[in-house]
Structures are given as structure tokens and as C-alpha cells.
Design an enzyme around this catalytic site. Structure first.
Site, PDB file in Angstrom:
ATOM      1  N   ASP A   1      41.122  51.814   9.016  1.00 23.53           N
ATOM      2  CA  ASP A   1      40.379  52.580  10.010  1.00 23.53           C
ATOM      3  C   ASP A   1      41.155  52.678  11.318  1.00 23.53           C
ATOM      4  O   ASP A   1      41.854  51.744  11.723  1.00 23.53           O
ATOM      5  CB  ASP A   1      39.035  51.891  10.265  1.00 23.53           C
ATOM      6  CG  ASP A   1      38.128  52.664  11.185  1.00 23.53           C
ATOM      7  OD1 ASP A   1      37.785  53.805  10.845  1.00 23.53           O
ATOM      8  OD2 ASP A   1      37.772  52.132  12.256  1.00 23.53           O
TER       9      ASP A   1
ATOM     10  N   GLU B   1      43.459  56.219   8.719  1.00 16.93           N
ATOM     11  CA  GLU B   1      42.698  57.307   9.343  1.00 16.93           C
ATOM     12  C   GLU B   1      43.286  57.600  10.718  1.00 16.93           C
ATOM     13  O   GLU B   1      43.136  56.811  11.652  1.00 16.93           O
ATOM     14  CB  GLU B   1      41.228  56.918   9.481  1.00 16.93           C
ATOM     15  CG  GLU B   1      40.388  57.986  10.171  1.00 16.93           C
ATOM     16  CD  GLU B   1      39.435  57.432  11.220  1.00 16.93           C
ATOM     17  OE1 GLU B   1      38.545  58.186  11.639  1.00 16.93           O
ATOM     18  OE2 GLU B   1      39.585  56.259  11.629  1.00 16.93           O
TER      19      GLU B   1
END
Length: 718
Positions: free
Chosen positions: A263, A291
Site C-alpha cells: 500500500d 500502489e
């Protein structure tokens, strides 16, 4: 020889079945005839997989006894800011009833499994919980509302038995919401180590967190060293935090996870993440993607740089934006889609490793009441047959809608296997394992106008051709279509589900045909390779002594030679050799970027470029330079005597541009770099404005890096 014969038999059988118009069955990776490159045991490559992203809490409640109690839980799941009860047992139940296998997906990307805060948080009168998994408190324990460690192990074991890989979400950027001046807010961002308190955000005397205020996202530096909203942001230059996350991820790797989605990689220093990835690849290498949120289709040099240098792939937001513009929002055309395919192939060194998707939990779902189902089905078909590793957001196959958080994270509405979207996925997903053109192939546009896109995927002798007409009211007359399909007749792999047709090819040309309004068709051909052809190398980064996996076709059954540049690797350094997969030990050569080749039976393969060999184990060092004044247009860069510092280059391998706003302020500059552990470095800074280089004077700076942990070296401009 048996392996080669087996491959030839399988390819011929599948091809003849498709030409006869029969549906391609799902072939579980555990099947006796499965080749190693497509097997569930291949953790280094997901080229032959289709990922299904599931919000664990929103999928299925398989064990009501582990649900939260009180204000954190809503049994009706009408309040989407609260827990709804989904857990790992729910996933296990759907694995066992073959929902995923029938859908054709071979990898589940689940919510971050770690223990999250138990406190609820009131934002503007609305109670919020950590149902999403991104408010961690202990990265070495499980979220009890998802299950125990035994439950998690059972999930992995059950999934593997069905040929399904498990990817965990992992968020090393932060813990949870915190307020510097109010220790009673939530849990004050506290971090625990298997139950033992490490520290909280307030009175952080050990410097575990950043305390630079919230990011305004105005620059890369601002996003890295300031907090993401109100989340307690880790200082990865702290040796305790560095060790914590290198140890924590090993715990989950040792449980048997097959992949990691990281993330918020845009908000963590590249220098630390490269060091972290190196430690993963030394321990147990798995496919990892991050991401890096992009708000538009425009390319981002920092995004590209990260994808090419960090050792991990990325979620392909450029792909996502182009697909949504063309199929969902109708704000662009097929020429833009083709342009995206071409530009990303140029920008990303390993474009086939980028993870493609049409929506996820951080954006409006693709499907709305205003979006025709056929547009969603076409977007799915395009994603499943395009380059990259496709990821499907849970509920897409059920036409789930929802704009924004939390409506885009609604409860799974049903598990119907009869929707058209389910049918499209189930027919196309298996092609990634049966046809290497889909898994590994190049992409070439074959016919195009504003509404029609015909493209060809090709790998060796294997070919797939895809035609999409997004115009829902006007058919298209396709003439002059060239293709690599051998002479013959080809049925639509989708079996006409999206109104596709059959075609006939003769000597590289397809007979004219009409592509119906709103139609999508897929035609394919597979053949055994008799010469070595590399499709994938993973991981794409490692130190000498690490083992890497080479996937492809036509390697044969007898050990040949693997080349890293001009260095030949033979014998015991090749730990396994099969027709579709080779495992080889990285040789002791100078660090840098190499082309990997395979030689078998006197024939050389294609070159797989941009494999990075590191000097050795990596640590993160912050390089700081004082009194480096610049003029308008100048930036400060760093280079030095190892490949990780650019090998004295002032070009693209140099480090920088350095930062000068948050941790230190102008005229002091700094940059976090992944460098070899336990090595004496020599380095210098230089000023750069376009092609004009101004070196600092004096002798080289010298610094010996630690054997582990992190360090900071500070020098003055000479």
C-alpha cells in the site's frame, strides 16, 4: 523428452478443442499435467494468473463467532463504515465450493491480515472502524475479526489445494490515525510487536514516526516525509522500524503467502523500499506489486522510475484510466487506448508485470446505473487479454455498483455463476495458462478506428487476436486485417457470449467480416515451441547467490546454459531445468543491469532485458549535504563507486534529484538510498541543469555502511 512431448500434446489438444468450438475447461494448477510455469508453486511470476481482489470483511461471514461486538459491528451491513463480519472462513467456504475455480481466478488478493486498532473513530459524527485493514497496530498478529493464525494457515492450505495463490495487502507506510496533542484520540497510532508495545505517536522520543504535519501532496518529497492524512507515518530511516518490517514480512512469507500488494508506495522512500525488497528476495521471493496512485492517464516520471528501480511492479493506473475513459465514461477513443498500450510498453521495463484493473476500493466502481453492462463486459475482456497481470475487484462479476468510499466497498450481493460478466471471465481467464501469447506475449495493433480495436498478442508460435467494437448500435466492417494466425478457421473463444463471430485466416490475412455492434471476439492458436523463448524472469532484482526463476517455452529437458550478459551459468548453478521453467543462481559478477538469455540445443533465446544484479545485501543510508547553494534550474544529485550509486555516472543511473524541504531545508539537501551493506563507499554530489554538470571539488567523500539497519552520512559541499 517426456516433458517436451507432454507440452506438444497439451497444446495440440487445446487448439483443436477451440477450433471445434468447445469451451476451454478450467485447468487447476495442481493437475498432473500442469507445467511449472503455470503451477500454484510459481510464486515469482503471476503472468499466467488472474487476481481477484477481495475486501475480506465484505465477502462472506463464514464464522460468526469471531465478529466484533458493540458499536463496531453491523450485522445488516447497511452501515458500511462498520465491520460486516466477512472473514477467512468465508473465503475458505467459497474456495471449497469452487466459486473461484469456476470463475477462473487463480489468485486471491485479500485485505491486510494484520491486527488493526479496536477503537472506533468519530469523523464528523460518523463512527468509523478498521474493517478495511489499513489501520494496523501489530504487523505480527492477525486481525481477530478475520481469524486466527491457524485460520490463516488453513486459508493458504485450502487455496493451494485448489490451485489458488494468496496475495496479502501490506501497509508499511503507517499505523493508524493519531493526533500529536491528544493521546486519547483512537489508539494514538501505537505500534506493537507481537503484543509488546513499541511506541506511540505522542512523546515519540525514539523517532519511530515522522512529525512533519500532513501532506498537501504538492511534491514527491512532501508525500513521503509528511503524514498521509492523519495516519501516523513511519520513519523508515529508524533502525528499529527498518528491522521491524523486514522481520514482520518474513513471518507472513513463512506462512506461505504467494504475493504481496504494498500500500501507498508513493509515500515511502524508494531507497528504503528497494532495501526491503532485497531482503524479501533473499528470504523467500514472491511477486510483489505496489500502489502508486495516479489521478489521470498522464505518465509520471517518478512512477516510471519506481517501477523500473524498486524491484517491485505497480498497479497500472495508466491502464486503468485509459480503459475507464474509453469504455465507461466515453471521453476517449480506441486510438488513445492503443497509445497507452504503446507508451507503457516503452516506459515500463517489465510492462507485462504491471497489474491491470478497471476499478478498486479507492475509486468509483466501473459499473453505475448509467453504464451499460456490455461496456463492463468489454472492459473485462480487454483487461483479461491485454498485457499485464489482470486483477478483478470483488463483485464486478455480479455488476456491483457504488461511487466512492464506502459505497464502493459494499457487501458481496450474490454468488451467481450465470451472469454474463461471470461467463466472460470464466471463458477468458484460463487462456493465461493455456496460451503463452496471453501470458507473455507482445501486443500489436492490427485494425483500429474510434470505436474498434483489433490487437494481436504473440509469443513464439502462439497467437491470440482480440476484436472489440464499443459502439453499441453500429456494426463494423473489418477488411484488410493482417494476422499471425496460421491458415485455418477460428471460433470465438467466448462462444458468441459478446456477439463475436468466427473467422477464417489465409496466408496472414483474415477474410472480411462484420463485427457486430457491441461485440467482442477472441481467436487463438497455440503450438509447442522447439526453440528456447523466455517469457518472464522473476524476481527482476537480486544479489549473487539468489535463485531466480525463468519462465517460457521450448527450453527442452536437458540442461543448457543461462547467460547474464556474457557470463555463462551451467551445471550445479542451474538448480532445475524443465521445458517451461528454469531456476538458476545469480553469478558473482559486477553489479548492474543485465540481459538474461537461455541457450538450449545450440539455439539462443530472446534477451530478457533489465535484470538488476545488486552488489550484495542492502541497507538504507540517508545522504545529506550542507551548504549546496544552487541557481535557478539546478538540482543536486549523487553518484559514487557502486552500481547502487550510479557507478560515477551523471546520467539516468545517478541518484536524485535530492530533496530540500521537509527533513532538511535548502541549502541542505538529502536523499535515502539503498546501498550495499558493510562496504566502504566513495561518492560525490554534483549540480545539474539539463546537460550542464557542476561537480563539487576536493577528494571523494568516504563512508562505510553498516552490516544491517540504517545510517545517515552528512557532508559539506566542497
Amino acid at each position: 523428452m517426456f516433458q517436451m512431448a507432454k507440452r506438444a500434446f497439451l497444446s495440440t489438444t487445446l487448439t483443436l478443442g477451440l477450433l471445434a468450438g468447445s469451451a476451454l475447461p478450467f485447468l487447476p494448477a495442481s493437475a498432473a499435467y500442469a507445467d511449472p510455469d503455470i503451477a500454484v508453486t510459481n510464486k515469482q511470476s503471476f503472468s499466467t494468473d488472474v487476481i481477484y481482489q477481495v475486501f475480506t470483511d465484505r465477502f462472506l461471514d463464514g464464522n460468526p463467532s469471531n465478529n466484533p461486538t458493540g458499536a463496531a459491528y453491523d450485522a445488516t451491513c447497511s452501515n458500511l463504515k462498520l465491520y460486516c463480519g466477512g472473514d477467512w472462513q468465508g473465503l475458505i467456504n467459497k474456495i471449497n465450493d469452487n466459486y473461484f475455480s469456476d470463475l477462473g481466478v487463480t489468485a486471491l488478493w485479500i485485505s491486510q491480515p494484520v491486527e488493526n486498532i479496536f477503537a472506533t473513530i468519530n469523523y464528523s459524527g460518523v463512527t468509523n472502524t478498521a474493517y478495511h485493514g489499513y489501520w494496523a497496530r501489530d504487523f505480527k498478529k492477525t486481525n481477530p475479526y478475520f481469524g486466527t493464525m491457524a485460520d490463516f494457515q488453513n486459508l493458504i492450505t485450502t487455496a493451494h489445494a485448489k490451485g489458488i495463490k494468496i496475495i496479502i495487502d501490506f501497509a508499511p507506510n503507517h499505523t493508524s490515525p493519531a493526533m500529536e496533542t491528544d493521546t486519547s484520540f483512537a489508539e494514538n497510532g501505537k505500534l506493537y510487536d507481537n503484543g509488546t508495545l513499541v511506541g506511540g505517536y505522542t512523546n515519540d522520543t525514539n523517532g519511530y514516526f515522522h512529525h512533519n504535519g500532513g501532506s498537501d501532496f504538492s511534491s514527491l518529497e512532501n508525500g513521503i516525509y509528511k503524514n498521509l492524512y492523519d495516519l501516523a507515518d513511519f520513519n523508515h530511516n529508524n533502525a528499529t522500524i527498518d528491522k521491524y518490517f523486514k522481520d514482520a514480512i518474513k513471518l507472513w512469507l513463512d506462512m506461505g503467502v504467494d504475493g504481496i500488494r504494498v500500500d501507498a508506495v508513493k509515500h515511502i522512500a524508494l531507497g528504503w523500499q528497494k532495501s526491503w525488497m532485497s531482503s524479501i528476495y533473499v528470504h523467500k521471493p514472491v511477486f510483489t506489486f505496489g500502489e502508486w496512485f495516479l489521478g489521470s492517464a498522464a505518465s509520471d516520471a517518478d512512477n516510471t522510475d519506481f517501477a523500473n528501480k524498486s524491484g517491485m511492479s505497480l498497479l497500472d493506473f495508466r491502464f486503468n484510466s485509459a480503459v475507464r475513459n474509453v469504455f465507461r465514461d466515453n471521453t476517449s477513443n480506441m486510438y488513445a487506448l492503443d497509445s497507452m498500450i504503446n507508451s507503457t510498453a516503452t516506459d515500463y521495463n517489465q510492462v507485462n508485470d504491471q497489474v491491470t484493473f478497471i476499478d478498486n476500493h479507492d475509486m468509483d466502481r466501473f459499473k453505475t446505473s448509467a453504464v451499460n453492462n456490455r461496456r463492463l463486459e468489454q472492459a473485462l475482456a480487454f483487461t483479461l487479454t491485454s498485457r499485464g497481470v489482470p486483477a478483478i475487484y470483488y463483485g464486478t462479476e455480479q455488476y456491483l455498483t457504488g461511487n466512492g468510499d464506502p459505497d464502493n466497498r459494499a457487501k458481496m450481493p450474490s454468488f451467481s455463476k450465470s451472469t454474463t460478466a461471470f461467463n466472460v471471465i470464466s471463458k477468458l481467464a484460463p487462456l493465461r495458462k493455456s496460451n503463452p501469447a496471453i501470458a507473455y506475449g507482445s501486443t500489436q495493433q492490427r485494425w483500429i478506428n474510434n470505436d474498434v480495436y483489433v490487437y494481436e498478442r504473440k509469443f513464439g508460435k502462439s497467437v491470440a487476436v482480440v476484436a472489440v467494437n464499443r459502439n453499441l448500435s453500429t456494426p463494423a466492417n473489418i477488411t484488410g486485417l493482417s494476422t499471425s494466425l496460421p491458415t485455418g478457421s477460428y471460433t470465438d473463444v467466448l462462444g458468441g457470449v459478446l456477439n463475436g463471430n468466427n473467422i477464417t485466416s489465409s496466408n496472414g490475412s483474415v477474410n472480411s467480416f462484420t463485427l457486430a455492434a457491441g461485440a467482442t471476439a477472441v481467436w487463438q492458436y497455440t503450438a509447442a515451441e522447439t526453440t528456447p523463448t523466455i517469457g518472464h524472469v522473476g524476481p527482476v532484482m537480486g544479489k549473487p547467490g539468489n535463485v531466480v526463476t525463468i519462465d517460457g517455452r521450448g527450453f527442452g529437458s536437458t540442461k543448457g546454459t543461462v547467460y547474464f550478459g556474457t557470463t555463462a551459468v551451467t551445471g550445479a548453478a542451474i538448480t532445475s531445468w524443465e521445458d517451461t521453467q528454469i531456476k538458476v543462481t545469480i553469478p558473482s559478477v559486477a553489479a548492474g543491469n543485465y540481459a538474461v538469455k537461455v541457450a538450449a540445443n545450440g539455439v539462443n533465446s530472446n534477451a530478457y532485458n533489465h535484470f538488476t544484479i545488486l552488489t550484495g545485501d542492502q541497507v538504507t543510508v540517508r545522504f545529506v549535504i550542507n551548504n549546496a547553494s544552487t541557481t535557478l534550474g539546478q538540482n543536486i544529485y549523487l553518484t559514487g563507486n557502486v552500481a547502487e550509486l550510479g557507478n560515477w555516472s551523471t546520467g539516468s543511473t545517478a541518484i536524485g534529484p535530492a530533496f530540500n524541504q521537509v527533513i532538511h531545508q535548502y541549502p541542505t539537501w538529502y536523499y535515502d538510498v539503498s546501498v550495499p551493506a558493510g562496504k566502504e563507499l566513495e561518492f560525490k554530489f554534483f549540480k545539474k541543469n539539463g546537460s550542464t554538470i557542476t561537480w563539487e571539488g576536493g577528494s571523494n567523500h568516504k563512508f562505510t555502511t553498516p552490516a544491517s539497519g540504517t545510517a545517515t552520512v552528512t557532508v559539506n559541499w566542497q
